[in-house]
Design a protein around this motif. Structure first.
Motif, PDB file in Angstrom:
ATOM      1  N   ASN A  63      14.073  18.454  14.845  1.00 19.47           N
ATOM      2  CA  ASN A  63      12.714  17.988  15.123  1.00 19.47           C
ATOM      3  C   ASN A  63      11.844  18.041  13.874  1.00 19.47           C
ATOM      4  OD1 ASN A  63       9.883  19.669  15.787  1.00 19.47           O
ATOM      5  ND2 ASN A  63      10.057  17.708  16.840  1.00 19.47           N
ATOM      6  N   GLU A  64      11.938  19.148  13.131  1.00 19.48           N
ATOM      7  CA  GLU A  64      11.134  19.303  11.921  1.00 19.48           C
ATOM      8  C   GLU A  64      11.542  18.287  10.857  1.00 19.48           C
ATOM      9  OE1 GLU A  64       8.481  20.661   9.083  1.00 19.48           O
ATOM     10  OE2 GLU A  64       8.556  20.937  11.244  1.00 19.48           O
ATOM     11  N   THR A  65      12.857  18.041  10.750  1.00 15.94           N
ATOM     12  CA  THR A  65      13.354  17.098   9.747  1.00 15.94           C
ATOM     13  C   THR A  65      12.821  15.695  10.001  1.00 15.94           C
ATOM     14  OG1 THR A  65      15.376  18.393   9.449  1.00 15.94           O
ATOM     15  CG2 THR A  65      15.409  16.115   8.676  1.00 15.94           C
ATOM     16  N   PHE A  66      12.953  15.218  11.228  1.00 17.72           N
ATOM     17  CA  PHE A  66      12.484  13.874  11.558  1.00 17.72           C
ATOM     18  C   PHE A  66      10.955  13.792  11.520  1.00 17.72           C
ATOM     19  CE2 PHE A  66      16.695  13.618  13.788  1.00 17.72           C
ATOM     20  CZ  PHE A  66      17.221  12.635  12.966  1.00 17.72           C
ATOM     21  N   GLU A  67      10.297  14.918  11.884  1.00 12.25           N
ATOM     22  CA  GLU A  67       8.830  14.937  11.824  1.00 12.25           C
ATOM     23  C   GLU A  67       8.359  14.797  10.386  1.00 12.25           C
ATOM     24  OE1 GLU A  67       4.866  16.520  11.283  1.00 12.25           O
ATOM     25  OE2 GLU A  67       6.663  17.629  10.695  1.00 12.25           O
ATOM     26  N   LYS A  68       9.035  15.502   9.470  1.00 10.63           N
ATOM     27  CA  LYS A  68       8.672  15.400   8.059  1.00 10.63           C
ATOM     28  C   LYS A  68       9.033  14.036   7.487  1.00 10.63           C
ATOM     29  CE  LYS A  68       6.781  19.342   7.415  1.00 10.63           C
ATOM     30  NZ  LYS A  68       5.308  19.369   7.236  1.00 10.63           N
ATOM     31  N   LEU A  69      10.175  13.493   7.916  1.00 11.40           N
ATOM     32  CA  LEU A  69      10.538  12.148   7.473  1.00 11.40           C
ATOM     33  C   LEU A  69       9.457  11.152   7.861  1.00 11.40           C
ATOM     34  CD1 LEU A  69      14.356  11.983   8.307  1.00 11.40           C
ATOM     35  CD2 LEU A  69      13.340  11.652   6.057  1.00 11.40           C
ATOM     36  N   GLY A  70       8.912  11.320   9.067  1.00 14.50           N
ATOM     37  CA  GLY A  70       7.862  10.418   9.526  1.00 14.50           C
ATOM     38  C   GLY A  70       6.544  10.646   8.819  1.00 14.50           C
ATOM     39  N   ALA A  71       6.085  11.898   8.810  1.00 14.02           N
ATOM     40  CA  ALA A  71       4.773  12.207   8.238  1.00 14.02           C
ATOM     41  C   ALA A  71       4.753  12.006   6.723  1.00 14.02           C
ATOM     42  CB  ALA A  71       4.380  13.643   8.586  1.00 14.02           C
ATOM     43  N   ILE A  72       5.741  12.584   6.021  1.00 11.97           N
ATOM     44  CA  ILE A  72       5.771  12.455   4.567  1.00 11.97           C
ATOM     45  C   ILE A  72       6.065  11.023   4.155  1.00 11.97           C
ATOM     46  CG2 ILE A  72       6.848  13.268   2.435  1.00 11.97           C
ATOM     47  CD1 ILE A  72       5.145  15.347   3.846  1.00 11.97           C
ATOM     48  N   GLY A  73       6.896  10.340   4.956  1.00 10.61           N
ATOM     49  CA  GLY A  73       7.205   8.952   4.647  1.00 10.61           C
ATOM     50  C   GLY A  73       5.973   8.070   4.605  1.00 10.61           C
ATOM     51  N   THR A  74       4.965   8.441   5.380  1.00  9.35           N
ATOM     52  CA  THR A  74       3.699   7.693   5.367  1.00  9.35           C
ATOM     53  C   THR A  74       2.727   8.259   4.347  1.00  9.35           C
ATOM     54  OG1 THR A  74       3.912   7.028   7.684  1.00  9.35           O
ATOM     55  CG2 THR A  74       1.701   7.023   6.750  1.00  9.35           C
ATOM     56  N   LEU A  75       2.541   9.569   4.349  1.00  6.97           N
ATOM     57  CA  LEU A  75       1.510  10.188   3.527  1.00  6.97           C
ATOM     58  C   LEU A  75       1.854  10.189   2.038  1.00  6.97           C
ATOM     59  CD1 LEU A  75       0.628  13.249   5.822  1.00  6.97           C
ATOM     60  CD2 LEU A  75      -0.542  11.046   5.654  1.00  6.97           C
ATOM     61  N   ALA A  76       3.160  10.226   1.684  1.00 10.48           N
ATOM     62  CA  ALA A  76       3.552  10.308   0.281  1.00 10.48           C
ATOM     63  C   ALA A  76       3.048   9.125  -0.524  1.00 10.48           C
ATOM     64  CB  ALA A  76       5.076  10.406   0.175  1.00 10.48           C
ATOM     65  N   ASN A  77       3.063   7.949   0.072  1.00 14.03           N
ATOM     66  CA  ASN A  77       2.679   6.739  -0.652  1.00 14.03           C
ATOM     67  C   ASN A  77       1.302   6.231  -0.227  1.00 14.03           C
ATOM     68  OD1 ASN A  77       3.533   5.063  -2.717  1.00 14.03           O
ATOM     69  ND2 ASN A  77       4.461   3.550  -1.370  1.00 14.03           N
ATOM     70  N   LEU A  78       0.580   7.057   0.498  1.00 10.43           N
ATOM     71  CA  LEU A  78      -0.706   6.630   1.036  1.00 10.43           C
ATOM     72  C   LEU A  78      -1.725   6.369  -0.067  1.00 10.43           C
ATOM     73  CD1 LEU A  78      -1.735   6.062   3.867  1.00 10.43           C
ATOM     74  CD2 LEU A  78      -2.637   8.386   3.963  1.00 10.43           C
ATOM     75  N   GLY A 126       6.653   1.285   9.338  1.00  7.98           N
ATOM     76  CA  GLY A 126       7.255   1.274  10.672  1.00  7.98           C
ATOM     77  C   GLY A 126       8.413   2.252  10.773  1.00  7.98           C
ATOM     78  N   ILE A 127       9.161   2.426   9.684  1.00  9.54           N
ATOM     79  CA  ILE A 127      10.298   3.365   9.686  1.00  9.54           C
ATOM     80  C   ILE A 127       9.839   4.802   9.966  1.00  9.54           C
ATOM     81  CG2 ILE A 127      12.099   4.390   8.250  1.00  9.54           C
ATOM     82  CD1 ILE A 127      12.380   1.667   6.872  1.00  9.54           C
ATOM     83  N   PRO A 128       8.782   5.314   9.287  1.00 12.48           N
ATOM     84  CA  PRO A 128       8.315   6.669   9.606  1.00 12.48           C
ATOM     85  C   PRO A 128       7.869   6.822  11.059  1.00 12.48           C
ATOM     86  CG  PRO A 128       7.415   5.960   7.513  1.00 12.48           C
ATOM     87  CD  PRO A 128       8.066   4.769   8.118  1.00 12.48           C
ATOM     88  N   ALA A 129       7.217   5.796  11.614  1.00 14.42           N
ATOM     89  CA  ALA A 129       6.783   5.873  13.014  1.00 14.42           C
ATOM     90  C   ALA A 129       7.997   5.996  13.936  1.00 14.42           C
ATOM     91  CB  ALA A 129       5.952   4.643  13.369  1.00 14.42           C
ATOM     92  N   ALA A 130       9.060   5.231  13.650  1.00 18.36           N
ATOM     93  CA  ALA A 130      10.277   5.306  14.466  1.00 18.36           C
ATOM     94  C   ALA A 130      10.943   6.677  14.334  1.00 18.36           C
ATOM     95  CB  ALA A 130      11.244   4.203  14.044  1.00 18.36           C
ATOM     96  N   LEU A 131      10.951   7.228  13.133  1.00 12.79           N
ATOM     97  CA  LEU A 131      11.537   8.549  12.919  1.00 12.79           C
ATOM     98  C   LEU A 131      10.741   9.640  13.637  1.00 12.79           C
ATOM     99  CD1 LEU A 131      12.435   8.238   9.131  1.00 12.79           C
ATOM    100  CD2 LEU A 131      14.041   8.376  11.038  1.00 12.79           C
ATOM    101  N   MET A 132       9.421   9.476  13.682  1.00 14.90           N
ATOM    102  CA  MET A 132       8.598  10.441  14.412  1.00 14.90           C
ATOM    103  C   MET A 132       8.898  10.384  15.905  1.00 14.90           C
ATOM    104  SD  MET A 132       6.396  12.872  14.084  1.00 14.90           S
ATOM    105  CE  MET A 132       5.550  12.706  12.522  1.00 14.90           C
ATOM    106  N   LEU A 133       9.132   9.198  16.422  1.00 12.31           N
ATOM    107  CA  LEU A 133       9.519   9.060  17.833  1.00 12.31           C
ATOM    108  C   LEU A 133      10.845   9.773  18.078  1.00 12.31           C
ATOM    109  CD1 LEU A 133       9.043   7.846  20.640  1.00 12.31           C
ATOM    110  CD2 LEU A 133      10.189   5.768  19.841  1.00 12.31           C
ATOM    111  N   LEU A 134      11.778   9.648  17.152  1.00 10.72           N
ATOM    112  CA  LEU A 134      13.060  10.352  17.260  1.00 10.72           C
ATOM    113  C   LEU A 134      12.855  11.862  17.224  1.00 10.72           C
ATOM    114  CD1 LEU A 134      16.111  10.003  17.438  1.00 10.72           C
ATOM    115  CD2 LEU A 134      16.195   9.889  14.937  1.00 10.72           C
ATOM    116  N   SER A 135      11.883  12.322  16.447  1.00 14.82           N
ATOM    117  CA  SER A 135      11.560  13.743  16.383  1.00 14.82           C
ATOM    118  C   SER A 135      11.117  14.272  17.746  1.00 14.82           C
ATOM    119  CB  SER A 135      10.451  13.978  15.346  1.00 14.82           C
ATOM    120  OG  SER A 135       9.961  15.296  15.397  1.00 14.82           O
TER     121      SER A 135
END
Length: 618
Positions: free
Chosen positions: A53-68, A234-243
């Motif tokens: 859960n933490e891995t996919f949550e970070k993939l989603g959150a960081i995937g968006t915020l890193a390049n924000l 869209g990829i981070p949002a999908a990963l967050m759903l998986l989380s």
């Protein structure tokens, strides 16, 4: 003289009665504990779901915020300083919100429900931000190469974007303070295997989510920068759903610690009562404080009993019994806003002792904030090509080298260095947590010094031998952006010592019912750093604009002196290290059950001997 003796005798009676009640209460507590059903700790069996859960949550959150930062300056057409301050304020707000999330988790909902709700909310926030990229009417029109042709976002577009930020803020408020504590809840704290499991969990937890951050900072950021922002977000949002899905799959095997009421209420009670009783001239005896302190512990208290400590003795007045204080039949205080227990006072002392260390963490994280924000602009005005190819590493992806350094170092530290140091020092973790944090602060100083010299070199080459122009920025330096790696590597090593050490420090030094608040304190330190960085950038930007050396932080870094700014932070970190070392020498670690039982038996024996002496008149 007669009146004085009478008052003294009167003060002793409730204290001695309380000690008898305490012994009875302790016996009752053990009886209750024996009757309670045993908790089935699943330990590492629950970790695939929690770490997944933490891995996919970070993939989603960081995937968006890193390049924000790049998204705001290229798609929403914001200025560098505006975008940087906006990101810092958002990061600060999300980190400070963890304190509120921790309060509701510990008081009303518990960690399991909080994590479930807030992970879902984070998914909705990422979905909203993705929509701003997918639909053209939700972001400004594309900007030309010259800043004069740029059109900023409308009020409606900014409002929709901020709505996504708001949902992410709510999500982070619950996820960040609870995920680590929830994972640690799965291990039995009363067994050696459970204690070792918790120690390893902290290191492996950081290893796994660091790996997730690396994926976010490379693959996802590359898709965003070179393929499509709509797909990349869209990829981070999908990963967050998986989380969210992974988290709920482990529902049946989780240990779910129930909320035990607001620990903040107890903290406030101690402070209020200590102030009310500040007029009491006599503090508890140093040898046997239980002679004059109210020592009630609830039968089914979640917290381990704490031994008496001699620091902050002014707070002890909250637990001093007076003739006016009344006791319930079960041994508890009839009026908790007039009398607190020694246990409550010691819990507040745990918090007060940590605060000076926490303040040092605010200054420490200034280094990491710069490597996460301003370094992106350095990379944009450096040669980002790999070798002699035309492939360019996205500017936001260079932060991955910090993560890579952490990922490689933590297993080495956990599996090789800790056992070696354990043989030398005899300590379970090899070195103390404060020693670990101090090493990290020293490495942070080195990171800032290296950053300053690298920036001076980059600027010099940009002015003497540029290789091109960055739209709306300035000349691109011929210095390879890979030269930024050493400062990031030092920052990564620093994080593996200080950040990991801080999380474990807060978890172990807070009472059990305040562990979510303890973890939120880590994020509040990062929040303070974000706000402090915003303040420093704004002050430096304004005060140096009219100076002889010129603006240190202009839109075009080649016209500024970013290296001076880095040297300034390095000086702040040197001062911070000195402050931290003073606090570390003064700090007393929280006692455990064994120390409590040893101290309790000594003090109770002392109480008995003193009582017998008083009765016999000897």
């Amino acid at each position: 003289m007669v009146e004085t003796e009478t008052k003294s005798d009167t003060n002793k009676k409730p204290t001695m009665e309380n000690n008898e009640k305490y012994v009875t209460q302790t016996q009752q507590q053990h009886e209750h504990d024996d009757d309670d059903p045993k908790i089935n700790y699943r330990g590492w069996k629950a970790m695939p779901f929690i770490i997944g859960n933490e891995t996919f949550e970070k993939l989603g959150a960081i995937g968006t915020l890193a390049n924000l930062l790049v998204y705001l300056t290229t798609v929403f057409n914001l200025k560098n300083i505006t975008a940087t301050n906006m990101i810092n304020i958002f990061n600060g707000s999300t980190n400070f919100a963890t304190l509120i999330g921790a309060f509701f988790s510990d008081t009303y909902f518990g960690r399991y429900k909080t994590l479930g709700f807030c992970t879902t909310t984070s998914f909705l926030g990422l979905l909203v931000i993705q929509l701003t990229a997918a639909f053209k009417n939700l972001h400004p029109p594309e900007c030309g190469n010259e800043s004069s042709t740029c059109k900023g976002p409308t009020a409606g577009q900014m409002a929709f974007l901020l709505c996504g930020f708001g949902l992410l803020l709510i999500g982070a408020a619950g996820v960040r303070p609870c995920n680590l504590a929830f994972g640690a809840d799965q291990f039995n704290p009363n067994t050696e295997s459970g204690k070792k499991g918790v120690n390893s969990f902290f290191n492996w937890y950081f290893f796994t989510f660091t790996f997730a951050q690396m994926v976010s900072l490379t693959l996802i950021v590359y898709v965003q920068s070179n393929v499509s922002w709509a797909l990349g977000l869209g990829i981070p949002a999908a990963l967050m759903l998986l989380s969210v899905v992974v988290f709920f799959l482990g529902t049946k095997i989780y240990v779910k610690v129930q909320p035990s009421g607001s620990p903040i209420t107890s903290i406030v009670q101690v402070l209020v009562v200590a102030i009310k009783k500040r007029g009491l001239k006599k503090l508890p005896q140093k040898e046997y404080p239980m002679l004059s302190l109210f020592n009630y512990v609830p039968p089914k208290s979640l917290n381990s009993r704490l031994p008496y400590t001699h620091q902050f003795r002014a707070l002890d007045k909250a637990a001093i019994m007076t003739p006016q204080d009344k006791i319930n039949p079960d041994g508890s205080a009839a009026e908790p806003w007039k009398l607190c227990s020694m246990q409550q006072v010691e819990e507040v002392k745990c918090l007060v002792r940590v605060l000076p260390i926490w303040f040092s963490a605010i200054l420490y994280h200034l280094v990491i904030v710069q490597q996460h924000t301003i370094l992106v602009f350095q990379a944009l005005q450096s040669d980002r090509r790999v070798g002699h190819t035309n492939f360019k590493i996205p500017a936001a992806s260079y932060y991955v080298f910090l993560m890579l350094c952490m990922t490689l170092w933590l297993p080495i530290y956990d599996r090789i260095l800790v056992p070696l140091m354990r043989r030398v020092t005899g300590k379970e973790a090899g070195i103390t947590l404060l020693q670990r944090m101090g090493i990290g602060i020293f490495l942070a100083i080195l990171s800032m010094i290296v950053s300053a010299f690298v920036e001076g070199h980059r600027r010099s080459l940009a002015l003497s031998s540029p290789i091109g122009m960055q739209p709306r920025k300035g000349a691109i330096s011929s210095m390879s952006a890979l030269v930024l790696i050493p400062q990031l590597a030092l920052a990564g090593l620093s994080e593996s010592f200080t950040a990991v050490g801080q999380v474990e420090f807060y978890y172990k030094q807070f009472p059990e019912n305040m562990r979510s608040i303890g973890q939120s304190l880590f994020y509040c330190g990062m929040a303070g750093s974000s706000y402090l960085s915003t303040l420093l950038i704004s002050i430096v930007h304004k005060t140096t604009a009219k100076s002889a050396t010129g603006n240190w932080l202009p839109e075009d870094l080649n016209k500024g002196r970013l290296d001076y700014f880095y040297f300034m932070i390095a000086v702040l970190e040197v001062m911070n290290l000195g402050y931290f070392l003073m606090c570390s020498r003064w700090y007393k670690y929280k006692g455990n059950n064994d120390s409590y039982n040893n101290n309790s038996s000594i003090e109770l024996n002392g109480v008995t001997e003193t009582s017998e002496t008083s009765i016999n008149g000897v």
